[in-house]
Design a protein around this motif. Structure first.
Motif, short mmCIF file in Angstrom:
data_model
loop_
_atom_site.label_atom_id
_atom_site.label_comp_id
_atom_site.label_asym_id
_atom_site.label_seq_id
_atom_site.Cartn_x
_atom_site.Cartn_y
_atom_site.Cartn_z
N VAL A 48 -58.28 5.46 61.20
CA VAL A 48 -57.20 5.65 61.03
C VAL A 48 -57.53 5.65 58.62
O VAL A 48 -58.50 4.46 58.90
N ILE A 49 -56.75 5.80 58.75
CA ILE A 49 -58.13 6.08 56.72
C ILE A 49 -56.68 6.66 55.59
O ILE A 49 -56.10 7.17 55.82
N THR A 50 -56.47 5.62 55.21
CA THR A 50 -55.39 6.05 53.83
C THR A 50 -56.57 5.72 52.62
O THR A 50 -57.40 5.25 52.46
N GLU A 70 -54.31 15.18 59.12
CA GLU A 70 -53.78 14.51 58.24
C GLU A 70 -52.60 14.60 57.43
O GLU A 70 -51.78 15.70 57.49
N THR A 71 -52.48 13.14 56.83
CA THR A 71 -50.49 13.28 56.73
C THR A 71 -50.71 12.95 54.99
O THR A 71 -51.03 11.86 54.36
N GLY A 72 -49.38 13.13 54.35
CA GLY A 72 -49.41 12.77 52.96
C GLY A 72 -47.98 12.65 51.87
O GLY A 72 -47.61 13.44 52.74
N LEU A 96 -46.65 16.41 52.67
CA LEU A 96 -48.33 16.89 53.38
C LEU A 96 -48.56 16.27 54.99
O LEU A 96 -48.71 15.34 55.24
N MET A 97 -49.08 18.06 55.15
CA MET A 97 -49.30 17.50 57.13
C MET A 97 -50.20 18.66 57.89
O MET A 97 -49.98 19.57 57.09
N ASN A 98 -51.95 17.85 57.07
CA ASN A 98 -52.29 19.54 57.87
C ASN A 98 -52.84 18.74 59.49
O ASN A 98 -53.58 17.95 59.84
N LEU A 99 -52.98 20.13 60.23
CA LEU A 99 -53.04 19.42 61.73
C LEU A 99 -54.95 19.50 61.88
O LEU A 99 -55.92 20.07 60.85
N ARG A 100 -55.27 19.24 63.26
CA ARG A 100 -56.41 18.91 63.22
C ARG A 100 -57.35 21.00 63.31
O ARG A 100 -56.74 21.07 63.61
N LEU A 118 -51.43 10.38 48.61
CA LEU A 118 -51.89 9.32 49.37
C LEU A 118 -52.33 9.87 50.16
O LEU A 118 -51.45 11.04 51.05
N THR A 119 -53.12 9.53 50.95
CA THR A 119 -53.18 10.71 51.71
C THR A 119 -53.61 9.18 53.31
O THR A 119 -54.10 8.39 53.06
N VAL A 120 -53.09 10.27 54.82
CA VAL A 120 -53.67 9.09 55.69
C VAL A 120 -54.01 9.93 57.02
O VAL A 120 -53.56 10.85 57.15
N HIS A 121 -55.46 9.77 56.74
CA HIS A 121 -56.28 10.87 57.83
C HIS A 121 -55.79 10.51 59.22
O HIS A 121 -56.61 8.22 59.34
N ILE A 122 -56.12 10.72 60.83
CA ILE A 122 -56.02 9.97 61.98
C ILE A 122 -56.60 10.54 62.45
O ILE A 122 -56.94 12.12 62.64
N VAL A 123 -58.29 10.24 62.13
CA VAL A 123 -59.25 11.10 62.59
C VAL A 123 -60.91 10.71 63.79
O VAL A 123 -60.56 9.10 64.07
#
Length: 134
Positions: A48-50, A70-72, A96-100, A118-123
């Protein structure tokens, strides 16, 4: 509801741009400041990256994908313009939300206000967070 309207606007902005951004754009968007990074509990191959991302007026970002979600939220809204289209407002507070693997981006910031997210990536761990579309 207001939140539903913001989500619809953000989704339309992020997913509807089928044209490519101008050649002078960068794949890694704007000024990215990583705020935190941690392993995703229960998923050893994920992290998880903020981050805080800022695009100044005149800057742009190429269409790209992420190896995860990605969400934010938009911390400071601004006018954005996809190539060949009219400018639209990306409002403060919009989620915002962008799917894989779903390509998004492909716009320039226009006007006199920076766009700040401000984004949070769960990658997937160890993969570049920003990748060119397939």
């Amino acid at each position: 509801m207001v939140a539903d309207r913001f989500l619809a606007v953000a989704t339309a902005i992020l997913f509807s741009f089928a044209v490519q951004a101008p050649a002078q754009t960068s794949l890694v968007p704007g000024n990215v400041k990583e705020l935190a990074r941690a392993d995703l509990s229960g998923a050893p191959d994920m992290e998880v990256i903020t981050s805080r991302i800022e695009w100044k007026p005149g800057e742009s970002v190429s269409r790209h994908i992420h190896p995860g979600i990605e969400t934010g939220v938009v911390l400071q809204g601004a006018m954005i313009q996809p190539p060949g289209k009219e400018p639209v407002m990306f409002p403060t507070g919009a989620p915002l939300m962008n799917l894989r693997g779903v390509a998004h981006g492909g716009f320039a910031v226009v006007g006199d206000t920076s766009l700040i997210l401000l984004t949070v990536h769960i990658v997937d761990k160890g993969k570049p967070v920003y990748q060119p579309p397939n």
